[in-house]
Scaffold this active site. Structure first.
Site, PDB file in Angstrom:
ATOM      1  N   GLU A   1       8.821  -2.414   0.451  1.00 24.53           N
ATOM      2  CA  GLU A   1       8.030  -3.083  -0.583  1.00 24.53           C
ATOM      3  C   GLU A   1       8.727  -4.319  -1.164  1.00 24.53           C
ATOM      4  O   GLU A   1       8.469  -4.698  -2.304  1.00 24.53           O
ATOM      5  CB  GLU A   1       7.699  -2.108  -1.710  1.00 24.53           C
ATOM      6  CG  GLU A   1       6.883  -0.921  -1.226  1.00 24.53           C
ATOM      7  CD  GLU A   1       6.418  -0.053  -2.377  1.00 24.53           C
ATOM      8  OE1 GLU A   1       5.214  -0.056  -2.654  1.00 24.53           O
ATOM      9  OE2 GLU A   1       7.277   0.613  -3.007  1.00 24.53           O
TER      10      GLU A   1
ATOM     11  N   HIS B   1       1.354   5.619  -8.150  1.00 30.83           N
ATOM     12  CA  HIS B   1       2.548   5.134  -7.446  1.00 30.83           C
ATOM     13  C   HIS B   1       3.732   4.885  -8.389  1.00 30.83           C
ATOM     14  O   HIS B   1       4.761   5.520  -8.245  1.00 30.83           O
ATOM     15  CB  HIS B   1       2.154   3.865  -6.688  1.00 30.83           C
ATOM     16  CG  HIS B   1       3.259   3.244  -5.884  1.00 30.83           C
ATOM     17  ND1 HIS B   1       3.033   2.288  -4.924  1.00 30.83           N
ATOM     18  CD2 HIS B   1       4.602   3.401  -5.914  1.00 30.83           C
ATOM     19  CE1 HIS B   1       4.172   1.918  -4.374  1.00 30.83           C
ATOM     20  NE2 HIS B   1       5.145   2.575  -4.966  1.00 30.83           N
TER      21      HIS B   1
ATOM     22  N   HIS C   1      11.204  -2.195  -9.447  1.00 25.99           N
ATOM     23  CA  HIS C   1      10.043  -1.386  -9.042  1.00 25.99           C
ATOM     24  C   HIS C   1      10.487   0.070  -9.050  1.00 25.99           C
ATOM     25  O   HIS C   1      11.431   0.432  -8.355  1.00 25.99           O
ATOM     26  CB  HIS C   1       9.546  -1.773  -7.657  1.00 25.99           C
ATOM     27  CG  HIS C   1       8.590  -0.766  -7.081  1.00 25.99           C
ATOM     28  ND1 HIS C   1       7.387  -0.458  -7.694  1.00 25.99           N
ATOM     29  CD2 HIS C   1       8.676   0.039  -5.987  1.00 25.99           C
ATOM     30  CE1 HIS C   1       6.776   0.484  -6.978  1.00 25.99           C
ATOM     31  NE2 HIS C   1       7.532   0.804  -5.948  1.00 25.99           N
TER      32      HIS C   1
HETATM   33 MN    MN Z   1       7.164   2.221  -4.400  1.00 25.42          MN
END
Ligand code: MN
Length: 238
Positions: free
Chosen positions: A79, A168, A98
């Site tokens: 990602e 997520h 993140h």
């Molecule tokens: Mn992730």
């Protein structure tokens, strides 16, 4: 000029990886990056590895398409596009986190808004959007895998400091690594406390003015005080 950022940024990025793990924001997954302070269309991030284990030899320099231009030759995080997209559209951002911090997940799936409820939580901002990958991209494995998806997430973030990702996790940005780490830690704590408050009854969040004043207060020396404390708490630094 050397390709890699100055040692201070490299050191802070290693520490940021370790602190976010030690404080329960990241586990085997999630990542943190820092923009190159001089070559601003590059950013530094670990190759794909659990943040707690990251060492300087793991660092990669990526361009704003997420392609590796220097550093460790292992796989990049799946990602990395998240980081590249945010740096492309937010010149004010110097660091990106993140995470899949467990306490934030419920606020991405229930429609209950995540709001700052105490002064330490003010750094997350007054309004936190929830980005739903399914809206534009249908059924996926939930990972943000390409620039189109990452651009959509960055657009949802807009000028803000935090965006949740439905089912997520979240993305947290800051002017520099220490600010982004501070926000990521207190985002997680504010979410834990808000869930506790909602079990007791209605929860009153900070007003827009309180959020503004509180975050200004915490952007001062408090950030350095917290950073020193979190560094000292690292197991290998005790
Ligand atoms: Mn992730």
């Amino acid at each position: 000029m050397s390709v890699f950022p100055p040692p201070q940024v490299v050191d802070d990025l290693i520490l940021a990886n370790h602190i976010l793990s030690n404080e329960g924001v990241l586990d085997a997954f999630g990542h943190v990056s820092a923009r190159h302070p001089a070559t601003t269309d590059r950013f530094l991030i670990s190759q794909s590895r659990a943040p707690e284990l990251v060492e300087s030899a793991d660092l990669q320099l990526l361009d704003l398409r997420g392609a590796r231009v220097a550093g460790a030759d292992g796989r990049s995080y799946e990602e990395a596009a998240i980081h590249a997209a945010v740096y492309r559209v937010r010149p004010d951002v110097g660091a990106v986190v993140h995470s899949h911090a467990p306490s934030v997940i419920p606020f991405g799936v229930t429609g209950v808004p995540l709001r700052p409820i105490y002064h330490m939580g003010s750094v997350i901002g007054h309004e936190i959007p929830v980005w739903d990958i399914a809206k534009l991209f249908g059924e996926t494995d939930l990972l943000v895998r390409d620039a189109t998806q990452a651009d959509s997430l960055a657009a949802a973030l807009g000028p803000r400091t935090v965006a949740l990702m439905r089912g997520h996790g979240c993305v947290v940005v800051g002017a520099n690594l220490r600010a982004a780490v501070f926000t990521a830690v207190y985002l997680e704590r504010n979410a834990t406390l808000l869930a506790a408050a909602l079990r007791l009854g209605e929860a009153r969040s900070l007003s827009a003015g309180e959020t503004q004043r509180g975050s200004e207060m915490l952007r001062g020396r408090a950030g350095e005080r917290a950073w020193e404390y979190w560094v000292r708490r690292l197991p290998h630094r005790a």
